[in-house]
Scaffold this motif. Structure first.
Motif, PDB file in Angstrom:
ATOM      1  N   VAL A  30       3.009   1.482  -3.377  1.00 49.08           N
ATOM      2  CA  VAL A  30       2.198   1.909  -4.522  1.00 49.08           C
ATOM      3  C   VAL A  30       1.862   3.392  -4.425  1.00 49.08           C
ATOM      4  N   ASN A  31       1.634   3.869  -3.201  1.00 47.57           N
ATOM      5  CA  ASN A  31       1.292   5.280  -3.009  1.00 47.57           C
ATOM      6  C   ASN A  31       2.513   6.187  -2.932  1.00 47.57           C
ATOM      7  N   ASN A  76      -9.126  -7.372  -7.461  1.00 43.95           N
ATOM      8  CA  ASN A  76      -9.316  -6.172  -8.271  1.00 43.95           C
ATOM      9  C   ASN A  76     -10.639  -5.479  -7.957  1.00 43.95           C
ATOM     10  N   TRP A  81       0.838  -1.203   0.000  1.00 41.77           N
ATOM     11  CA  TRP A  81       0.000   0.000   0.000  1.00 41.77           C
ATOM     12  C   TRP A  81       0.875   1.255   0.000  1.00 41.77           C
ATOM     13  N   SER A 117      -8.014   0.928  -8.131  1.00 48.52           N
ATOM     14  CA  SER A 117      -7.719   2.291  -8.565  1.00 48.52           C
ATOM     15  C   SER A 117      -6.358   2.388  -9.259  1.00 48.52           C
ATOM     16  N   ASN A 118      -5.496   1.383  -9.000  1.00 45.35           N
ATOM     17  CA  ASN A 118      -4.172   1.354  -9.635  1.00 45.35           C
ATOM     18  C   ASN A 118      -3.741  -0.107  -9.730  1.00 45.35           C
ATOM     19  N   TRP A 119      -4.556  -0.881 -10.428  1.00 51.22           N
ATOM     20  CA  TRP A 119      -4.414  -2.329 -10.409  1.00 51.22           C
ATOM     21  C   TRP A 119      -3.056  -2.807 -10.916  1.00 51.22           C
ATOM     22  N   GLU A 120      -2.540  -2.200 -11.955  1.00 53.03           N
ATOM     23  CA  GLU A 120      -1.273  -2.656 -12.516  1.00 53.03           C
ATOM     24  C   GLU A 120      -0.148  -2.559 -11.493  1.00 53.03           C
ATOM     25  N   ALA A 121      -0.075  -1.435 -10.799  1.00 55.92           N
ATOM     26  CA  ALA A 121       0.975  -1.244  -9.796  1.00 55.92           C
ATOM     27  C   ALA A 121       0.790  -2.177  -8.610  1.00 55.92           C
ATOM     28  N   TRP A 122      -0.450  -2.302  -8.142  1.00 59.53           N
ATOM     29  CA  TRP A 122      -0.747  -3.199  -7.035  1.00 59.53           C
ATOM     30  C   TRP A 122      -0.389  -4.635  -7.398  1.00 59.53           C
ATOM     31  N   CYS A 146       3.395  -5.258  -7.561  1.00 60.75           N
ATOM     32  CA  CYS A 146       4.017  -5.265  -6.243  1.00 60.75           C
ATOM     33  C   CYS A 146       3.679  -6.540  -5.478  1.00 60.75           C
TER      34      CYS A 146
END
Length: 216
Positions: free
Chosen positions: A94-95, A134, A91, A140-145, A148
């Motif tokens: 990603v942020n 998902n 979390w 909200s940012n599935w690719e990055a999540w 990771c």
């Protein structure tokens, strides 16, 4: 030292489950998968009276786990330690938060395992795979999540192999569960399980841990 089996659950809010911070046995395990597992083992092994302990803390990362490991793990002298950690590391990473340094997860996790092997060599280890779906925050940012968490999942699997721990796979089980009901039915915000989601974790844990052990 007593021969009584002591099973310790460690992790973040998923494990914490709003557990009580007193000795009240009605609330001490919270309402997570740890409670479900504790209830089953407590019933099935009533003659041995296993001690089930929950020390999950909401918001924890792997580094937080390591920081409190002596007090919340070593000092308890557990027979088995089960860990589920990683989503808070993801979390923050990603942020883009500075507290989510990308290499800290593996380093801290490895420190925990190395110290445990050194100080509690007889303790059995269970490493649970971190997971997401998902929906909610991950959507909200599935690719990055996804990128990771996939990396963390590989790390946990590799650490389990390296340190002789039982690995409990969870991502595939949640993915499969989504063929039965939508993602939010299992993880209401893509991260935190519902009651059904905790039951899924408990079933996977029991299958892998009890299925691999004649007695824990």
């Amino acid at each position: 030292m007593s021969d009584r089996t002591v099973i310790l659950f460690q992790g973040d809010s998923i494990t914490d489950g709003a557990r009580g911070r007193s000795d009240d046995p009605n609330h001490i395990l919270g309402h997570s998968y740890a409670y479900i597992i504790g209830a089953r083992l407590g019933y099935e092994q009533a003659e041995q009276q296993p001690l089930i302990i929950n020390r999950g803390i909401s918001g924890n990362r792997a580094s937080d786990l390591y920081a409190r490991w002596n007090e919340d793990a070593i000092s308890l002298q557990p027979s088995l330690i089960s860990m589920l950690i990683g989503v808070n590391d993801a979390w923050r990473t990603v942020n883009g938060e500075t507290s989510g340094v990308t290499d800290r997860f593996e380093r801290a996790y490895r420190h925990v395992l190395e110290e445990t092997k050194e100080v509690l060599p007889q303790a059995k280890l269970v490493l649970c795979e971190p997971f997401i779906l998902n929906t909610g925050a991950p959507a909200s940012n599935w690719e990055a999540w996804s990128e990771c968490l996939t990396a963390y999942q590989q790390i946990v699997r590799q650490l389990a192999e390296q340190y002789g721990a039982i690995f409990v796979p969870l991502q595939a089980a949640f993915n499969e569960a989504c063929t039965r009901a939508e993602a939010s039915y299992w993880l209401w915000d893509g991260v935190h399980p519902t009651a059904a989601g905790h039951e899924l974790i408990a079933r996977q844990w029991m299958d892998k841990v009890i299925g691999n052990e004649t007695k824990i």
